[in-house]
Motif scaffolding. Structure first.
Motif, PDB file in Angstrom:
ATOM      1  N   SER A 103       0.825  -1.210   0.000  1.00 57.56           N
ATOM      2  CA  SER A 103       0.000   0.000   0.000  1.00 57.56           C
ATOM      3  C   SER A 103       0.858   1.259   0.000  1.00 57.56           C
ATOM      4  O   SER A 103       1.897   1.319   0.659  1.00 57.56           O
ATOM      5  N   ILE A 104       0.396   2.235  -0.759  1.00 55.16           N
ATOM      6  CA  ILE A 104       0.981   3.572  -0.792  1.00 55.16           C
ATOM      7  C   ILE A 104      -0.143   4.544  -0.486  1.00 55.16           C
ATOM      8  O   ILE A 104      -1.223   4.462  -1.072  1.00 55.16           O
ATOM      9  N   GLY A 105       0.085   5.466   0.430  1.00 53.90           N
ATOM     10  CA  GLY A 105      -0.985   6.317   0.925  1.00 53.90           C
ATOM     11  C   GLY A 105      -1.360   7.454  -0.009  1.00 53.90           C
ATOM     12  O   GLY A 105      -1.011   7.476  -1.195  1.00 53.90           O
ATOM     13  N   LYS A 106      -2.068   8.404   0.545  1.00 52.09           N
ATOM     14  CA  LYS A 106      -2.548   9.563  -0.205  1.00 52.09           C
ATOM     15  C   LYS A 106      -1.460  10.634  -0.303  1.00 52.09           C
ATOM     16  O   LYS A 106      -0.611  10.769   0.574  1.00 52.09           O
ATOM     17  N   ASP A 107      -1.529  11.414  -1.385  1.00 51.42           N
ATOM     18  CA  ASP A 107      -0.694  12.610  -1.550  1.00 51.42           C
ATOM     19  C   ASP A 107       0.801  12.307  -1.479  1.00 51.42           C
ATOM     20  O   ASP A 107       1.586  13.124  -0.984  1.00 51.42           O
ATOM     21  N   CYS A 108       1.190  11.151  -1.979  1.00 48.31           N
ATOM     22  CA  CYS A 108       2.607  10.787  -2.016  1.00 48.31           C
ATOM     23  C   CYS A 108       3.204  11.136  -3.374  1.00 48.31           C
ATOM     24  O   CYS A 108       2.497  11.280  -4.371  1.00 48.31           O
ATOM     25  N   LEU A 109       4.532  11.252  -3.409  1.00 46.67           N
ATOM     26  CA  LEU A 109       5.276  11.411  -4.650  1.00 46.67           C
ATOM     27  C   LEU A 109       6.340  10.318  -4.691  1.00 46.67           C
ATOM     28  O   LEU A 109       7.231  10.286  -3.841  1.00 46.67           O
ATOM     29  N   VAL A 110       6.208   9.426  -5.674  1.00 43.37           N
ATOM     30  CA  VAL A 110       7.170   8.347  -5.859  1.00 43.37           C
ATOM     31  C   VAL A 110       7.915   8.648  -7.155  1.00 43.37           C
ATOM     32  O   VAL A 110       7.359   8.532  -8.253  1.00 43.37           O
ATOM     33  N   HIS A 121       4.393  -0.933   3.176  1.00 36.76           N
ATOM     34  CA  HIS A 121       3.265  -0.074   3.535  1.00 36.76           C
ATOM     35  C   HIS A 121       3.785   1.341   3.775  1.00 36.76           C
ATOM     36  O   HIS A 121       4.561   1.571   4.703  1.00 36.76           O
ATOM     37  N   ILE A 122       3.372   2.261   2.921  1.00 38.55           N
ATOM     38  CA  ILE A 122       3.852   3.636   2.932  1.00 38.55           C
ATOM     39  C   ILE A 122       2.683   4.539   3.300  1.00 38.55           C
ATOM     40  O   ILE A 122       1.592   4.414   2.748  1.00 38.55           O
ATOM     41  N   GLY A 123       2.913   5.446   4.236  1.00 39.96           N
ATOM     42  CA  GLY A 123       1.852   6.309   4.728  1.00 39.96           C
ATOM     43  C   GLY A 123       1.515   7.440   3.770  1.00 39.96           C
ATOM     44  O   GLY A 123       1.881   7.437   2.593  1.00 39.96           O
ATOM     45  N   ASP A 124       0.818   8.442   4.287  1.00 43.36           N
ATOM     46  CA  ASP A 124       0.396   9.593   3.496  1.00 43.36           C
ATOM     47  C   ASP A 124       1.503  10.653   3.438  1.00 43.36           C
ATOM     48  O   ASP A 124       2.331  10.769   4.347  1.00 43.36           O
ATOM     49  N   ASN A 125       1.491  11.432   2.355  1.00 39.71           N
ATOM     50  CA  ASN A 125       2.376  12.593   2.213  1.00 39.71           C
ATOM     51  C   ASN A 125       3.860  12.244   2.235  1.00 39.71           C
ATOM     52  O   ASN A 125       4.696  13.054   2.646  1.00 39.71           O
ATOM     53  N   CYS A 126       4.197  11.056   1.788  1.00 38.05           N
ATOM     54  CA  CYS A 126       5.597  10.649   1.739  1.00 38.05           C
ATOM     55  C   CYS A 126       6.202  10.981   0.378  1.00 38.05           C
ATOM     56  O   CYS A 126       5.500  11.040  -0.634  1.00 38.05           O
ATOM     57  N   ILE A 127       7.527  11.178   0.360  1.00 43.19           N
ATOM     58  CA  ILE A 127       8.268  11.391  -0.879  1.00 43.19           C
ATOM     59  C   ILE A 127       9.391  10.367  -0.945  1.00 43.19           C
ATOM     60  O   ILE A 127      10.222  10.286  -0.032  1.00 43.19           O
ATOM     61  N   LEU A 128       9.395   9.594  -2.026  1.00 39.37           N
ATOM     62  CA  LEU A 128      10.496   8.690  -2.321  1.00 39.37           C
ATOM     63  C   LEU A 128      11.205   9.250  -3.542  1.00 39.37           C
ATOM     64  O   LEU A 128      10.645   9.279  -4.649  1.00 39.37           O
ATOM     65  N   VAL A 129      12.418   9.731  -3.349  1.00 43.55           N
ATOM     66  CA  VAL A 129      13.154  10.419  -4.403  1.00 43.55           C
ATOM     67  C   VAL A 129      13.685   9.388  -5.403  1.00 43.55           C
ATOM     68  O   VAL A 129      13.661   8.183  -5.159  1.00 43.55           O
ATOM     69  N   ASN A 130      14.190   9.854  -6.545  1.00 44.99           N
ATOM     70  CA  ASN A 130      14.582   8.980  -7.640  1.00 44.99           C
ATOM     71  C   ASN A 130      15.422   7.782  -7.192  1.00 44.99           C
ATOM     72  O   ASN A 130      16.382   7.925  -6.446  1.00 44.99           O
ATOM     73  N   ALA A 131      15.021   6.608  -7.701  1.00 46.29           N
ATOM     74  CA  ALA A 131      15.793   5.363  -7.557  1.00 46.29           C
ATOM     75  C   ALA A 131      15.872   4.847  -6.127  1.00 46.29           C
ATOM     76  O   ALA A 131      16.759   4.060  -5.804  1.00 46.29           O
ATOM     77  N   VAL A 132      14.966   5.241  -5.254  1.00 44.72           N
ATOM     78  CA  VAL A 132      14.864   4.584  -3.940  1.00 44.72           C
ATOM     79  C   VAL A 132      14.493   3.124  -4.160  1.00 44.72           C
ATOM     80  O   VAL A 132      13.652   2.801  -5.004  1.00 44.72           O
ATOM     81  N   GLN A 133      15.095   2.244  -3.365  1.00 49.00           N
ATOM     82  CA  GLN A 133      14.854   0.812  -3.495  1.00 49.00           C
ATOM     83  C   GLN A 133      14.387   0.252  -2.150  1.00 49.00           C
ATOM     84  O   GLN A 133      15.152   0.243  -1.184  1.00 49.00           O
ATOM     85  N   LEU A 134      13.143  -0.194  -2.103  1.00 50.52           N
ATOM     86  CA  LEU A 134      12.583  -0.764  -0.876  1.00 50.52           C
ATOM     87  C   LEU A 134      12.472  -2.270  -1.020  1.00 50.52           C
ATOM     88  O   LEU A 134      11.812  -2.771  -1.935  1.00 50.52           O
TER      89      LEU A 134
END
Length: 260
Positions: A103-110, A121-134
């Motif tokens: 799950s990826i929450g609301k108002d995120c930028l991936v 599981h990613i919450g709301d309003n999160c930013i994952l910048v270029n090439a993040v690897q989870l």
């Protein structure tokens, strides 16, 4: 929605005002809510649940089968919250039987080239910048920012309002309200700039700083520091959140800063 150069499975459930660009592939068992935009060459596979006003940019692959050898073909989902933006060539894998969803929450930028593995599981309003690897089973709480090319080990938890430096190797949990950097990943102060942007009062920021002085700057082990926090610091939501984060950490929490 009637794009002749896209393939849309007849069983997919897509709101009437969704915009689908050419060369998109949408499988069965997919739901896309109103106002969303699906850019060219996007692949949306079984189990995707896409909210309102989501934007997915070219080359992204959504709800692919997990890269987990234990996956047995069970029916699971990949959920994207309202107003989230998925940029170019992002790969998002659906869940396994462990939690049944990613799950990826609301108002995120991936941002571009990010990978989010199964059961994250990613919450709301999160930013994952270029090439993040989870890796799999990672939890990221609300308002966290993960810097570009950071790699996060499986089962790691990253707390709310954190800032993780670009290029970091995240092997341990990152507690809420902190900045994390260096190698190995260490405490680099609290995320005071982010907290001010989100309306935290100066008094509350000072309180959070004092809480982390007990934990990281007084030379105490974590157990002793947490006990002292309960004895000496007045109860608050932030105090209890931090204490519970440390006590419930399975992988252990990143180290405090030590000069080398």
């Amino acid at each position: 929605m009637n794009q002749p150069l896209a393939y849309i499975h007849p069983e997919a459930k897509i709101a009437s005002n969704v915009v689908i660009e050419p060369f998109v592939t949408i499988s069965k068992n997919v739901t896309i809510d109103e106002g969303s935009w699906i850019g060219p060459n996007v692949t949306i596979m079984e189990g995707a649940r896409i909210g309102k006003n989501v934007k997915i940019f070219p080359g992204a692959v959504i709800s692919a089968v997990p890269q987990d050898l234990k996956f047995g073909g069970e029916e699971t989902t990949l959920e994207i919250g309202d107003n989230t933006v998925i940029r170019e060539c992002v790969t998002l894998n659906r869940g396994t039987h462990a939690t049944n969803k990613t799950s990826i929450g609301k108002d995120c930028l991936v941002m571009a080239y990010t990978h989010v593995a199964h059961d994250c599981h990613i919450g709301d309003n999160c930013i994952l910048v270029n090439a993040v690897q989870l890796a799999g089973h990672v939890t990221i709480e609300d308002w966290a920012i993960i810097g570009g090319a950071a790699a996060v080990h499986q089962f790691v938890k990253i707390g709310a309002h954190t800032m993780v430096s670009g290029g970091s190797l995240v092997r341990k949990d990152v507690p809420p309200y902190t900045k994390a950097g260096r190698e190995p990943l260490s405490y680099a102060g609290i995320n005071s700039v982010g907290l001010r942007r989100r309306g935290f009062a100066n008094e509350k920021i000072a309180e959070i700083q004092e809480l982390y002085r007990y934990i990281f700057l007084k030379g105490l082990n974590n157990s002793k520091a947490l006990d002292l926090l309960e004895l000496e610091m007045p109860p608050s939501r932030e105090r209890d959140e931090i204490i519970n984060f440390f006590r419930n950490s399975d992988r252990g929490v990143m180290k405090g800063y030590t000069a080398r």
